[in-house]
Design an enzyme around this catalytic site. Sequence first.
Site, short mmCIF file in Angstrom:
data_model
loop_
_atom_site.label_atom_id
_atom_site.label_comp_id
_atom_site.label_asym_id
_atom_site.label_seq_id
_atom_site.Cartn_x
_atom_site.Cartn_y
_atom_site.Cartn_z
N CYS A 157 42.13 -22.57 -12.04
CA CYS A 157 40.60 -22.64 -12.36
C CYS A 157 40.31 -21.01 -12.43
O CYS A 157 40.64 -20.42 -11.44
CB CYS A 157 40.07 -23.34 -10.91
SG CYS A 157 38.25 -23.08 -10.79
N LYS A 197 38.26 -35.20 -10.15
CA LYS A 197 37.93 -33.79 -10.13
C LYS A 197 38.97 -33.14 -9.16
O LYS A 197 39.36 -33.52 -8.05
CB LYS A 197 36.61 -33.48 -9.54
CG LYS A 197 36.15 -32.36 -9.23
CD LYS A 197 35.87 -31.34 -10.46
CE LYS A 197 35.55 -29.91 -9.97
NZ LYS A 197 35.79 -28.95 -11.29
C1 SIN Z 1 35.54 -25.49 -11.71
O1 SIN Z 1 35.47 -26.24 -10.99
O2 SIN Z 1 35.05 -24.33 -11.79
C2 SIN Z 1 36.42 -25.71 -12.96
C3 SIN Z 1 37.82 -26.11 -12.62
C4 SIN Z 1 38.85 -25.73 -13.22
O3 SIN Z 1 38.60 -25.20 -14.31
O4 SIN Z 1 40.03 -26.12 -13.22
#
Ligand code: SIN
Length: 309
Positions: free
Chosen positions: A127, A44
């Site tokens: 993001c 992540k």
């Molecule tokens: C998120 O954590 O909001 C998504 C991350 C991403 O789309 O890069």
Amino acid sequence: MDLSTNIANFSFKNPLMNASGALCTSYDELNALLGGSNSSLVTKSATPLYREGNPMPRYAETPLGTINSMGLANQGFDFYLNFIENNYHQKPLFLSIAGLCLEDNLAMAKKAHESKAEFLLELNLSCPNIMGKPQTGYDFQRTREVLEQVFEIYTDKPLGVKLPPYFDMVHFEQMAEILKQFPLSFVTCINSIGNGLYIDAQTESVVIKPKDGFGGLGGEYVKPTALANVRKFYELLPKSIKIIGCGGILSGKDVFEHLLCGASMVQVGSQLMKEKNQIFSRLEKELEEIMYKKNYSKIEDFKGNLKSL
Ligand code: SIN
């Protein structure tokens, strides 16, 4: 059938991995990905410290995909680097970072650079879910500045960028001109299509809470956009910069299409969330069946060979 593929000095036994954000936030999720038939995994996207993320509900499944506004909820950079350091001998791994500012990215890149572990770094420039922070990948000058500074620190290990989708030929060309100037090992195309709005007519409501329901779209909605981005960057970038396709992969045919457009690997997001880790063995089998029918014995037999009319 040989499904192996390469990025930089890393070899992968097949082109399948998760997309950052999909079942890769907690230790248990990462451990499950380590044991699956996917050849690799990406963590992540990390910020320097733990982040709670946006208010819930912040993820919803829809008939044609998913919408999310997680807000970079993550365990913090050290947790993911530690996971990689303990496990990089098992599979080639990608570490993802998404600093909320340049200084955060530089601090994480420095620690990643100093690590003795071998891995690939994915710098997430796309993001769409942080309130008040536009996506770096839509600001070309800023993207150049970020890459200039990151590459001053990060000199040894393979580095790539995760890009937002682009929708205009001129934007593909402008971004490619910038990316070409750096020793990137890969680009990942695409992150979610940002700020879509999915609504429920029955309840007359949005389905996620942050940003009054606006969020990143993934799944079937995005495949043609993902393929367009994979194809254009495959054409515009030097072949030393590999493409990782991401967007709309539900079947082996979708994997085949990404590879045909020029991807060297593919990341699975929305459908991994829906179907869980067993999706990888199904995708592998379906891809092999397609290749067998077409008389292809390895990915290089068709990678990038999309025909024009
Ligand atoms: C998120 O954590 O909001 C998504 C991350 C991403 O789309 O890069």
